[in-house]
Design a protein around this motif. Structure first.
Motif, PDB file in Angstrom:
ATOM      1  N   SER A  49       0.696  -1.157  -0.063  1.00  0.00           N
ATOM      2  CA  SER A  49       0.054  -0.006  -0.165  1.00  0.00           C
ATOM      3  C   SER A  49       0.950   1.122   0.037  1.00  0.00           C
ATOM      4  CB  SER A  49      -0.856  -0.093   1.287  1.00  0.00           C
ATOM      5  OG  SER A  49      -1.449   1.306   1.427  1.00  0.00           O
ATOM      6  N   PRO A  50       0.381   2.247  -0.836  1.00  0.00           N
ATOM      7  CA  PRO A  50       1.141   3.683  -0.785  1.00  0.00           C
ATOM      8  C   PRO A  50       0.998   4.289   0.642  1.00  0.00           C
ATOM      9  CG  PRO A  50      -0.901   4.054  -2.209  1.00  0.00           C
ATOM     10  CD  PRO A  50      -0.721   2.273  -1.659  1.00  0.00           C
ATOM     11  N   PHE A  51      -0.259   3.860   1.335  1.00  0.00           N
ATOM     12  CA  PHE A  51      -0.450   4.502   2.578  1.00  0.00           C
ATOM     13  C   PHE A  51       0.377   4.023   3.662  1.00  0.00           C
ATOM     14  CE2 PHE A  51      -4.124   4.816  -0.248  1.00  0.00           C
ATOM     15  CZ  PHE A  51      -4.198   6.153  -0.327  1.00  0.00           C
ATOM     16  N   GLU A  52       0.671   5.106   4.575  1.00  0.00           N
ATOM     17  CA  GLU A  52       1.584   4.755   5.923  1.00  0.00           C
ATOM     18  C   GLU A  52       0.645   4.277   7.003  1.00  0.00           C
ATOM     19  OE1 GLU A  52       4.748   7.064   8.845  1.00  0.00           O
ATOM     20  OE2 GLU A  52       3.975   8.010   6.893  1.00  0.00           O
ATOM     21  N   GLY A  53       0.850   3.340   7.362  1.00  0.00           N
ATOM     22  CA  GLY A  53       0.068   2.882   8.804  1.00  0.00           C
ATOM     23  C   GLY A  53       0.762   3.213   9.891  1.00  0.00           C
ATOM     24  N   ASP A  54      -0.193   2.983  11.274  1.00  0.00           N
ATOM     25  CA  ASP A  54       0.456   3.538  12.221  1.00  0.00           C
ATOM     26  C   ASP A  54       1.710   2.902  12.648  1.00  0.00           C
ATOM     27  OD1 ASP A  54      -1.950   4.949  12.642  1.00  0.00           O
ATOM     28  OD2 ASP A  54      -2.882   3.468  13.945  1.00  0.00           O
ATOM     29  N   SER A  55       2.601   4.001  13.198  1.00  0.00           N
ATOM     30  CA  SER A  55       3.880   3.512  13.421  1.00  0.00           C
ATOM     31  C   SER A  55       3.846   2.865  14.904  1.00  0.00           C
ATOM     32  CB  SER A  55       4.981   5.055  13.692  1.00  0.00           C
ATOM     33  OG  SER A  55       4.377   5.604  14.746  1.00  0.00           O
ATOM     34  N   SER A 121      -1.517  -1.220   8.855  1.00  0.00           N
ATOM     35  CA  SER A 121      -0.361  -1.409   9.998  1.00  0.00           C
ATOM     36  C   SER A 121      -0.274  -2.568  10.519  1.00  0.00           C
ATOM     37  CB  SER A 121      -0.607  -0.297  11.110  1.00  0.00           C
ATOM     38  OG  SER A 121       0.477  -0.380  12.134  1.00  0.00           O
ATOM     39  N   ASP A 141      -5.270  -2.493   2.607  1.00  0.00           N
ATOM     40  CA  ASP A 141      -5.602  -1.170   2.448  1.00  0.00           C
ATOM     41  C   ASP A 141      -7.099  -1.008   2.235  1.00  0.00           C
ATOM     42  OD1 ASP A 141      -5.794   1.467   1.453  1.00  0.00           O
ATOM     43  OD2 ASP A 141      -4.297   1.192  -0.120  1.00  0.00           O
ATOM     44  N   ARG A 246       1.443  13.236  13.394  1.00  0.00           N
ATOM     45  CA  ARG A 246       2.024  13.273  11.955  1.00  0.00           C
ATOM     46  C   ARG A 246       2.062  14.829  11.566  1.00  0.00           C
ATOM     47  NH1 ARG A 246      -0.954   8.494   9.955  1.00  0.00           N
ATOM     48  NH2 ARG A 246       0.306   6.712  10.210  1.00  0.00           N
TER      49      ARG A 246
END
Length: 283
Positions: A49-55, A121, A141, A246
């Motif tokens: 996925s291009p989307f960033e999950g929770d770190s 994530s 995603d 963020r």
């Protein structure tokens, strides 16, 4: 891995049904997806996925804050909203489940439910898999077509998460419902001492309803307001666990305001303001 309901998950490569083979999900065309040792299954293919999950920092902060019980009234309100619809105790999907906190509350209230946690994530889903041993946690995603067959989900939860209205409607079973939680203006007011907050539009809940374009109508709406007394450390967790963290990092704020040297003695009065919406097909 617990037994899956029959013909519910679909292969992200070919759309055939996924069947269990030990700790592996496999389709008739030979596509296979193994369960990670942390308990989740990653169905994302290609580049993911291009989307960033929770770190990891966000997930740790969320566990710290949710473990304090300050969002327990919200979890109870979500469960009560579902129970008022009296759905069959079958399949519950949490789209954007995070650590599985809200889905766990629902599973406790409906012991016969099969919980499915979706999130991008992996760090969050490690926690969800531990919370929901009777269900399945899937890396996915939410913006993509969901890896679920048409009309197979009785309850869709969407709590502070991205929404895919067309897909929610597609997978929703007859008589099922979608429960959406969004913040209201003034949510987390009082955290400005910790870091910058994101603004919430006054019409957010109406925008949620409009996004379903008449496919679902609003069956119930509850507005929940209460005050939280948060020690500084817990207040920081409340900020870091969400998207405001963020934006603070992007702006160079870092989420670290307050008075140097006095944080341990500071207690902040913080507002909790939510809308819980129940959406269903028109009778």
């Amino acid at each position: 891995m617990p037994a899956l309901p029959h013909r519910i998950l679909t292969c992200p490569v070919c759309s055939e049904y996924l069947q269990q083979d030990g700790r592996t999900l496999a389709c008739a065309r030979g596509h296979r997806f193994d369960t990670a040792r942390q308990g989740y299954v990653n169905l994302l293919t290609g580049r993911g996925s291009p989307f960033e999950g929770d770190s990891a920092e966000m997930v740790d902060a969320r566990e710290d804050f949710l473990g304090s019980g300050h969002y327990l009234p919200l979890r109870d309100a979500v469960v009560e909203a579902v129970l008022r619809r009296s759905p069959p105790a079958a399949v519950a999907l949490d789209a954007g489940a995070g650590t599985g906190y809200y889905l766990e509350g629902l599973a406790r209230a409906l012991p016969g439910v099969f919980p499915i946690a979706l999130d991008v994530s992996k760090v969050a889903l490690r926690r969800a898999a531990r919370r929901l041993p009777e269900g399945i946690s899937i890396v996915w995603d939410v913006w993509r077509p969901l890896p679920l067959a048409d009309g197979t989900v009785d309850i869709v939860l969407n709590v502070f998460a991205p929404r895919n209205p067309a897909e929610f409607v597609r997978v929703l079973a007859p008589g099922g419902c979608v429960v959406v939680v969004t913040p209201r203006p003034g949510h987390l007011a009082g955290l400005h001492a910790v870091g910058p907050l994101l603004s919430v539009p006054a019409q957010k809940a109406d925008d949620v309803l409009a996004s379903f374009e008449g496919s679902l109508v609003e069956a119930d709406r509850v507005e929940l307001d209460y005050s939280m007394s948060l020690p500084y450390g817990l207040a920081r967790s409340a900020l870091v666990m969400g998207p405001a963290a963020r934006h603070a990092d992007a702006d160079g704020g870092g989420g670290g305001g307050g008075r140097p040297g006095t944080e341990e003695s500071v207690v902040l009065d913080v507002a909790a303001r939510f809308t819980v919406q129940v959406l269903a097909r028109r009778s």
